[in-house]
Design an enzyme around this catalytic site. Structure first.
Site, PDB file in Angstrom:
ATOM      1  N   LYS A 206      -3.759   4.259  -5.124  1.00 25.97           N
ATOM      2  CA  LYS A 206      -2.449   3.862  -4.610  1.00 25.97           C
ATOM      3  C   LYS A 206      -2.272   4.306  -3.172  1.00 25.97           C
ATOM      4  O   LYS A 206      -1.617   3.642  -2.389  1.00 25.97           O
ATOM      5  CB  LYS A 206      -1.358   4.587  -5.410  1.00 25.97           C
ATOM      6  N   ARG A 207      -2.802   5.475  -2.862  1.00 27.08           N
ATOM      7  CA  ARG A 207      -2.574   6.036  -1.543  1.00 27.08           C
ATOM      8  C   ARG A 207      -3.398   5.316  -0.475  1.00 27.08           C
ATOM      9  O   ARG A 207      -2.951   5.092   0.621  1.00 27.08           O
ATOM     10  CB  ARG A 207      -2.898   7.540  -1.533  1.00 27.08           C
TER      11      ARG A 207
END
Ligand code: GLU
Length: 473
Positions: A246-247
């Site tokens: 996600k990051r």
């Protein structure tokens, strides 16, 4: 509970069990589609269960986002194979009751050690993790007492449709926690109890859950049930072969939708991550996918989620649309508030005329406005670098002057414009491809775009000449 597998009316029951802790991940979408394809193929049921027991991390809007995203890829209410959504948080009593049954039957015991004490003992033992200290201390429930599963000696064999036979030495599995010190159930337990309650026959999920599986299989059998069929599908990785995160990576399904990936392209692309239909073609109709998909054929190795390949799939799908369908699909992108032209200047007729030319060139629909903006803006948005480059050859300015002269009088049709520019180019000793560059940048503002002469025809003589003169000035 009885010792027979739950009644399923002879039908298989698949499930998808996301935790609503963020945007809906493309990996989750792929897992959901694998389950969905199997449910359709086998006339089975697909259960959607929202695992919303982590109150600190769950938000209702994430749940709504998941349901919405699933509907976008064709999974949802309205189809008789779909059941749910169910919410894990509504079954807490069942989870706790199952834990108590395990305790009564001797499969679980209470422990009052704090995590500091466990670490101390681990240091002394020279072995990390919990050492089973309270196994035979006969503790009952009490404040701060966790309930732990008593892992039996032996080997747990997980038969996995994707991974094959995976053996786990029970000696490497510590007595894991079923109920926390405050009496609330842990994920591993809740997940199994829900699968039992919902008569799930097939657990098809992400590979990251494989290490949980021997523990869960032990819970299934301690509760008196034969385990489900397991299948752990490989993770998705980025270009650097790192797990999609996600990051770091663009992982939200919604984001691709918002950039103009259309659902059939996304569905087809996701299905081919780790699996391939028979034959050479990867772009195949959903019916063929459903017909052919088998977990046994899913690859073990991580699958590369390639945005470029997705764009190419999407482009292929966009090209399969009729012009009318394509224009409809573009509509949200060319009529929203972020387009660079003023709303009143958009001309649907002109857009429909250029649409077939854009359709052959586009990957994501979000690229469409920048391909057509020159048609609806008073002044094109000039890319200064592209202009400097196009005007660099010493012949460029004179060529534009010649073009202004000829284009002022010739017939305004794309083939005529092409022939005329070709002739002007020849007189400067340059081929058509090169001669087009300064004209294109002057008129459209960019070095790439839809075919030039058709674009000029649509833009009209007056605007074209004005833009060419503006650059010469
Ligand atoms: N709720 C888990 C997750 O989102 C899924 C567990 C499962 O599929 O068994 O990762």
């Amino acid at each position: 509970m009885n010792s027979m597998p739950p009644a399923t009316n002879g039908k298989f029951r698949y499930r998808f069990a996301p935790s609503p802790t963020g945007f809906f991940h493309v990996g989750g979408a792929r897992t959901a589609l694998y389950n969905w394809a199997l449910a359709l193929k086998q006339d089975a049921t697909f259960v959607l269960r929202i695992e919303d027991t982590d109150e600190a991390r769950n938000k209702p809007e994430w749940t709504a986002g998941i349901i919405d995203a699933l509907a976008w890829i064709g999974i949802g209410t309205g189809d008789p194979h779909f059941e749910g959504p169910y919410f894990q948080s509504q079954n807490s009593e069942e989870h706790v009751a199952a834990a108590h049954r395990l305790y009564e039957a001797g499969h679980a015991y209470y422990c009052d050690l704090t995590s500091e004490q466990i670490q101390e003992r681990a240091k002394v033992n020279g072995k990390p993790g919990y050492d089973g200290f309270s196994r035979d201390r006969g503790l009952g429930p009490g404040p701060g007492h966790v309930l732990r599963f008593r892992v039996p000696e032996g080997v747990t064999v997980v038969d996995d449709l994707v991974r094959g036979r995976v053996e786990f030495d029970n000696g490497t599995i510590e007595d894991f926690v079923l109920l926390r010190g405050n009496g609330t159930p842990m994920f591993l337990l809740a997940n199994v109890v829900d699968d039992i309650l919902m008569s799930i026959t097939h657990v098809v999920r992400a590979e990251e859950h494989l290490p949980n599986t021997p523990k869960q299989q032990l819970i299934w059998s301690a509760l008196g049930y034969a385990p489900p069929v397991w299948a752990h599908v490989p993770v998705l990785v980025n270009e650097q072969r790192k797990k999609l995160s996600k990051r770091r990576d663009k992982v939200a399904l919604e984001q691709y939708r918002d950039e103009g990936v259309i659902a059939p392209a996304m569905i087809n692309y996701l299905m081919t991550l780790g699996w391939a239909p028979a034959g050479d073609a990867e772009i195949v109709p959903w019916e063929k996918i459903v017909n052919e998909f088998r977990l046994e054929d899913v690859n073990h190795s991580p699958a590369f989620f390639d945005e470029k390949k997705l764009a190419s799939f999407n482009g292929d799908y966009l090209r399969m649309l009729t012009t009318e369908q394509f224009v409809t699909a573009c509509s949200p992108w060319v009529t929203n508030d972020s387009v660079p032209w003023s709303r009143g200047d958009f001309d649907a007729r002109i857009f429909s005329a250029i649409a077939p030319l854009v359709q052959t060139r586009v990957g994501y629909l979000s690229e469409v406005p920048s391909m057509v903006d020159f048609l609806f803006l008073d002044q094109p948005l000039i890319d200064a670098d592209a202009l400097a480059k196009a005007m660099k050859p010493e012949w460029a300015s004179q060529l534009l002057r010649d073009v202004v002269g000829v284009f002022a009088a010739c017939d305004w049709q794309h083939d005529v414009l092409k022939t005329e520019l070709e002739k002007i180019g020849e007189s400067h000793g340059v081929k058509l491809g090169k001669a087009q560059a300064p004209v294109r940048v002057a008129v459209t503002g960019r070095s790439v775009g839809p075919p030039l002469f058709e674009s000029l025809e649509l833009l009209g003589r007056d605007k074209t000449l004005a833009r060419l003169k503006a650059i010469l000035d």
